[in-house]
Scaffold this active site. Structure first.
Site, short mmCIF file in Angstrom:
data_model
loop_
_atom_site.label_atom_id
_atom_site.label_comp_id
_atom_site.label_asym_id
_atom_site.label_seq_id
_atom_site.Cartn_x
_atom_site.Cartn_y
_atom_site.Cartn_z
N HIS A 132 36.53 35.02 34.91
CA HIS A 132 37.70 35.82 34.56
C HIS A 132 38.46 36.26 35.81
CE1 HIS A 132 35.82 39.55 35.98
NE2 HIS A 132 34.71 39.12 35.41
N GLU A 145 40.64 38.97 38.20
CA GLU A 145 40.25 40.29 38.70
C GLU A 145 40.38 41.35 37.60
OE1 GLU A 145 41.44 42.57 42.68
OE2 GLU A 145 42.93 42.83 41.09
N ARG A 195 37.95 40.87 29.47
CA ARG A 195 38.46 40.24 30.69
C ARG A 195 38.31 38.73 30.66
NH1 ARG A 195 33.75 43.14 31.61
NH2 ARG A 195 32.08 42.23 32.89
N GLU A 239 28.60 38.90 30.96
CA GLU A 239 28.13 39.15 32.32
C GLU A 239 26.69 39.67 32.30
OE1 GLU A 239 27.68 38.65 35.28
OE2 GLU A 239 29.46 39.43 36.31
N ARG A 240 26.03 39.57 33.42
CA ARG A 240 24.72 40.22 33.59
C ARG A 240 24.86 41.71 33.29
NH1 ARG A 240 22.17 41.10 39.63
NH2 ARG A 240 20.50 42.53 39.03
N LYS A 284 30.02 50.35 44.12
CA LYS A 284 29.02 49.57 44.86
C LYS A 284 28.84 50.08 46.29
CE LYS A 284 29.87 45.43 42.10
NZ LYS A 284 30.41 44.05 42.07
#
EC number: 5.4.2.11
Length: 248
Positions: free
Chosen positions: A9, A11, A60, A87-88, A98
């Site tokens: 996907h 951003e 997304r 996604e994970r 992060k």
């Protein structure tokens, strides 16, 4: 010979904010929309047409696919959406910045959570807003198999049955397939297709919004693969993905 196109996907808002996203449903940024349009134009210019599309149940990826297909004039294409391409699941890390998490716990610990093969992040509790069992889109999925937090290994174990049972037979039946998904669900597929070791896949970074084209033989073994687009720009995007877990 078969061709298969994979695309991460464009951003998303939490990509921009450098947050662990996982199964949280966030929209594309304006940049992400532009990336999806560019992907569609690149595929159109390269002469691609498709018979079947696959994506996750997250906005997304769905939106990236829809925008790209519209750019190609193939907005009518059959699309199958499935949670196994999500996604994970980042567990209790979902929503955290992060860089701030790296500053708090150390870059090495965040690297383990992000990039180790078989160590999952801390799990969410069942009463967490990030447990998928509270989301109506998973009402038909047994709560016992919904993830509370996944390593890449667990993500692969979730994705590959869908590849073997659904996508692979379509390709072998001659259908031209595009898959729009996520960084880690696509890493799962690339690892499998390329026969990468558990160690090799740790260094694999997939850029947002860039079509990855595979040529496959009759056994669906890769003959070649290439990203469509400017090579230097693509490398810069891969490097940016690799640096996301560093403290500021």
């Amino acid at each position: 010979m078969y061709k298969l196109v994979l695309i991460r996907h464009g951003e998303s808002q939490w990509n921009l904010e450098n947050r662990f996203t996982g199964w949280h449903d966030v929209d594309l940024t304006d940049t992400g929309v532009a990336q999806a349009k560019t992907a569609g134009q690149l595929l159109k210019d390269a002469g691609f047409t498709f018979d079947q599309a696959y994506t996750s149940v997250l906005l997304r990826a769905i939106k990236t696919l829809n925008i790209a297909l519209e750019e190609m004039g193939q907005h009518y294409l059959p699309v199958e959406r499935h949670w196994r391409l999500n996604e994970r699941h980042y567990g209790a890390l979902t929503g955290l910045d992060k860089a701030e998490t790296a500053a708090k716990h150390g870059e090495e610990q965040v690297k383990i959570w992000r990039r180790s093969f078989d160590i999952p992040p801390p799990a969410v509790e069942d009463d967490s807003e990030h447990f998928p069992g509270h989301d109506p889109r998973y009402n038909n999925v047994d709560a016992d198999i919904l993830p509370r937090g996944e390593s890449l290994k667990l993500t692969i174990e979730r994705v590959l049955p869908y590849w073997h049972d659904v996508i692979r037979p379509d390709i072998q039946a001659g259908k031209r397939v595009i898959i729009a998904a996520h960084g880690n669900s696509l890493r799962a597929l690339v690892k499998y297709l390329d026969g990468m070791s558990d160690e090799e896949v740790l260094g694999l970074n997939i850029p947002t919004g860039v079509p990855l084209v595979y040529e496959l033989d009759e056994n669906l073994k890769p003959i070649s693969k290439e990203y469509l687009g400017d090579a230097d720009a693509i490398k810069a995007m891969m490097d940016a993905v690799a640096k996301q877990g560093q403290a500021k």
